[in-house]
Design an enzyme around this catalytic site. Structure first.
Site, PDB file in Angstrom:
ATOM      1  N   ASN A 105     -10.091  -0.165   0.706  1.00  0.00           N
ATOM      2  CA  ASN A 105      -8.625  -0.098   0.598  1.00  0.00           C
ATOM      3  C   ASN A 105      -8.204  -0.647  -0.762  1.00  0.00           C
ATOM      4  OD1 ASN A 105      -5.862  -0.550   0.779  1.00  0.00           O
ATOM      5  ND2 ASN A 105      -5.941  -1.397   2.862  1.00  0.00           N
TER       6      ASN A 105
ATOM      7  N   HIS B 165      -3.246   6.996   3.050  1.00  0.00           N
ATOM      8  CA  HIS B 165      -3.687   5.696   2.538  1.00  0.00           C
ATOM      9  C   HIS B 165      -5.088   5.424   3.082  1.00  0.00           C
ATOM     10  CE1 HIS B 165      -3.977   1.653   1.358  1.00  0.00           C
ATOM     11  NE2 HIS B 165      -3.642   1.103   2.507  1.00  0.00           N
TER      12      HIS B 165
ATOM     13  N   CYS C  20       0.814  -1.223   0.000  1.00  0.00           N
ATOM     14  CA  CYS C  20       0.000   0.000   0.000  1.00  0.00           C
ATOM     15  C   CYS C  20       0.845   1.270   0.000  1.00  0.00           C
ATOM     16  CB  CYS C  20      -0.944  -0.007   1.198  1.00  0.00           C
ATOM     17  SG  CYS C  20      -1.972  -1.482   1.231  1.00  0.00           S
TER      18      CYS C  20
HETATM   19  N1  COA Z   1     -17.875  -8.372  10.641  1.00  0.00           N
HETATM   20  C1  COA Z   1     -18.189  -8.674  11.915  1.00  0.00           C
HETATM   21  N2  COA Z   1     -17.271  -9.028  12.825  1.00  0.00           N
HETATM   22  C2  COA Z   1     -15.988  -9.067  12.431  1.00  0.00           C
HETATM   23  C3  COA Z   1     -15.605  -8.774  11.118  1.00  0.00           C
HETATM   24  C4  COA Z   1     -16.608  -8.417  10.211  1.00  0.00           C
HETATM   25  N3  COA Z   1     -16.336  -8.110   8.920  1.00  0.00           N
HETATM   26  N4  COA Z   1     -14.278  -8.897  11.019  1.00  0.00           N
HETATM   27  C5  COA Z   1     -13.830  -9.261  12.220  1.00  0.00           C
HETATM   28  N5  COA Z   1     -14.858  -9.385  13.071  1.00  0.00           N
HETATM   29  C6  COA Z   1     -14.817  -9.767  14.468  1.00  0.00           C
HETATM   30  C7  COA Z   1     -13.624 -10.630  14.772  1.00  0.00           C
HETATM   31  O1  COA Z   1     -13.899 -11.975  14.477  1.00  0.00           O
HETATM   32  C8  COA Z   1     -13.443 -10.382  16.231  1.00  0.00           C
HETATM   33  O2  COA Z   1     -14.379 -11.189  16.923  1.00  0.00           O
HETATM   34  P1  COA Z   1     -13.997 -11.905  18.296  1.00  0.00           P
HETATM   35  O3  COA Z   1     -13.654 -10.803  19.232  1.00  0.00           O
HETATM   36  O4  COA Z   1     -15.243 -12.620  18.638  1.00  0.00           O
HETATM   37  O5  COA Z   1     -12.832 -12.783  17.969  1.00  0.00           O
HETATM   38  C9  COA Z   1     -13.860  -8.963  16.387  1.00  0.00           C
HETATM   39  O6  COA Z   1     -14.645  -8.614  15.247  1.00  0.00           O
HETATM   40  C10 COA Z   1     -12.712  -7.991  16.425  1.00  0.00           C
HETATM   41  O7  COA Z   1     -13.289  -6.839  16.868  1.00  0.00           O
HETATM   42  P2  COA Z   1     -12.429  -5.603  17.225  1.00  0.00           P
HETATM   43  O8  COA Z   1     -11.240  -6.023  18.029  1.00  0.00           O
HETATM   44  O9  COA Z   1     -13.312  -4.568  17.824  1.00  0.00           O
HETATM   45  O10 COA Z   1     -11.967  -5.143  15.805  1.00  0.00           O
HETATM   46  P3  COA Z   1     -10.995  -3.985  15.556  1.00  0.00           P
HETATM   47  O11 COA Z   1     -11.489  -2.766  16.229  1.00  0.00           O
HETATM   48  O12 COA Z   1      -9.582  -4.399  15.802  1.00  0.00           O
HETATM   49  O13 COA Z   1     -11.165  -3.769  13.995  1.00  0.00           O
HETATM   50  C11 COA Z   1     -10.053  -4.128  11.939  1.00  0.00           C
HETATM   51  C12 COA Z   1     -10.740  -4.772  13.134  1.00  0.00           C
HETATM   52  C13 COA Z   1      -9.568  -5.206  10.999  1.00  0.00           C
HETATM   53  C14 COA Z   1     -11.049  -3.232  11.235  1.00  0.00           C
HETATM   54  C15 COA Z   1      -8.863  -3.280  12.443  1.00  0.00           C
HETATM   55  O14 COA Z   1      -8.041  -4.051  13.266  1.00  0.00           O
HETATM   56  C16 COA Z   1      -8.044  -2.727  11.324  1.00  0.00           C
HETATM   57  O15 COA Z   1      -8.479  -1.878  10.575  1.00  0.00           O
HETATM   58  N6  COA Z   1      -6.761  -3.148  11.210  1.00  0.00           N
HETATM   59  C17 COA Z   1      -5.910  -2.684  10.142  1.00  0.00           C
HETATM   60  C18 COA Z   1      -6.252  -3.417   8.892  1.00  0.00           C
HETATM   61  C19 COA Z   1      -5.683  -2.755   7.663  1.00  0.00           C
HETATM   62  O16 COA Z   1      -5.767  -1.572   7.505  1.00  0.00           O
HETATM   63  N7  COA Z   1      -5.119  -3.561   6.783  1.00  0.00           N
HETATM   64  C20 COA Z   1      -4.607  -3.117   5.566  1.00  0.00           C
HETATM   65  C21 COA Z   1      -3.287  -2.530   5.743  1.00  0.00           C
HETATM   66  S1  COA Z   1      -2.703  -1.819   4.276  1.00  0.00           S
END
Ligand code: COA
Length: 336
Positions: free
Chosen positions: A293, A263, A121
């Site tokens: 993204n 980004h 990215c």
């Molecule tokens: N829908 C519903 N639930 C989801 C889900 C979805 N699409 N994706 C994940 N979950 C669940 C997980 O299974 C987890 O459940 P559990 O606690 O029962 O195991 C829970 O949501 C995680 O929740 P939370 O910890 O509140 O999520 P988060 O606030 O960390 O957000 C992301 C998750 C992925 C959005 C966040 O971590 C993120 O944006 N990370 C960076 C990712 C990124 O930018 N990647 C590209 C880089 S270039």
């Protein structure tokens, strides 16, 4: 690097930009039918509302060519005048030849050298910096820098942790030296990487380590894998370091920026970056709600739309900041 040390060089400027996204829209409600998720979860955790998904005939190469053609037309530059095509992508049309070569052939830019550049990215900012070096050195006069991704081709559509986050698209910029002596163009750039974090965001299979076999495909090793929470932490930290570094090198205060063009991965990551840099909310451009993204295409698509919407004009200062797999990160301060 900063241009301070080479102050007599002509500036590297963006003559024009272009952008392409597929017509097909996949919104959060559509995803509710595919995986166990909800529009509410995706909106509140990421800010994404919908994304574009390419048809089978649409590839990083075809999308990149559309974006590049628009950029050239807007710059009033013929494809034959292009000296170099750099395509930043992690979803090349195939392992080889390069997607830049595919784009060159589509454009008819047969006087151009071509190569792909991979920093996930952060790839467009890396490619911009590489393109600038060819202009500063006088090796080339016209460089086409493209970010093009068909992220849908590496997503596991049964994995709700990843498939809701990404989309397809392409953006392009035509770079030249400023011959008028009036534009500053690229001012400072910070590039960085830490390969020790490689496993937190990767497509593990399909390369020389795990060549495609029936078993690797059955294990889904050609799909994108991500440890979301770890990526999140690194993203905020590294983008802030890169952005602060680029401002410091140029002696520019955050308040002087017209726009931060980050980004487009996650609205919360962007908000954390805005807060850490002490920016106002009207100093940041966001379009991830419509595209998700798009990896290497993200910042150049955002720049293109910012200019289209009149949010950025000639003479305005803006900053790209990005992070991605590698890990890799980058920030560039520019005058548009
Ligand atoms: N829908 C519903 N639930 C989801 C889900 C979805 N699409 N994706 C994940 N979950 C669940 C997980 O299974 C987890 O459940 P559990 O606690 O029962 O195991 C829970 O949501 C995680 O929740 P939370 O910890 O509140 O999520 P988060 O606030 O960390 O957000 C992301 C998750 C992925 C959005 C966040 O971590 C993120 O944006 N990370 C960076 C990712 C990124 O930018 N990647 C590209 C880089 S270039």
């Amino acid at each position: 690097m900063s241009r301070k040390a080479v102050a007599n060089q002509a500036a590297c400027v963006i003559e024009a930009t272009g952008m392409y996204v597929p017509d097909r829209v996949l919104n959060n409600h559509d995803l509710e039918k595919i995986v166990d998720t909800s529009d509410e979860w995706i909106r509140t955790r990421t800010g994404i509302v919908e994304r574009r998904i390419g048809e089978a005939s649409e590839t990083s190469g075809t999308m990149g060519a559309h974006a590049a053609r628009q950029a050239l037309e807007r710059a009033g530059i013929a494809p034959q005048e292009v000296d170099l095509v750099i395509c930043a992508t992690i979803t090349p049309d195939m392992p080889f030849p390069s997607t830049a070569s595919v784009i060159q052939a589509e454009l008819g830019a047969f006087n151009a050298a071509c190569f792909d550049m991979e920093a996930a990215c952060a790839g467009f900012i890396y490619a911009l910096q590489i393109g600038a070096q060819f202009l500063y050195s006088g090796t080339y006069d016209t460089v086409l820098v493209i970010g093009a991704e068909k992220m849908s081709s590496v997503l596991d559509w049964s994995d709700r942790n990843t498939c809701v986050l990404f989309g397809d698209g392409a953006g392009a910029a035509v770079l030249r030296r400023d011959e008028t002596g009036t534009r500053r163009g690229l001012i400072s750039t910070i590039l960085g990487a830490d390969g020790r974090y490689g496993s937190i965001l990767s497509v593990p299979g399909g390369g020389s380590k795990l060549p495609p076999t029936v078993e690797t495909v059955q294990r889904g090793e050609h799909f994108l894998k991500m440890s979301g929470a770890e990526v999140y932490k690194q993203a905020v930290l590294r983008m802030q370091q890169a952005a602060s570094g680029a401002l410091k090198e140029a002696g520019v205060a955050a308040g002087d920026l017209k726009l931060l063009i980050p980004h487009q991965a996650n609205r919360r990551i962007i908000q954390a970056l805005v807060d850490r840099l002490g920016l106002r909310d009207d100093q940041v451009f966001i379009n991830l709600d419509r595209y998700g993204n798009t990896s290497a295409a993200s910042v150049i698509m955002a720049l293109h739309e910012a200019v289209e919407q009149g949010a950025l004009k000639r003479g305005d200062l803006f900053m790209f900041a990005a992070f991605g797999a590698g890990l890799s990160w980058a920030a560039s301060l520019m005058e548009y």
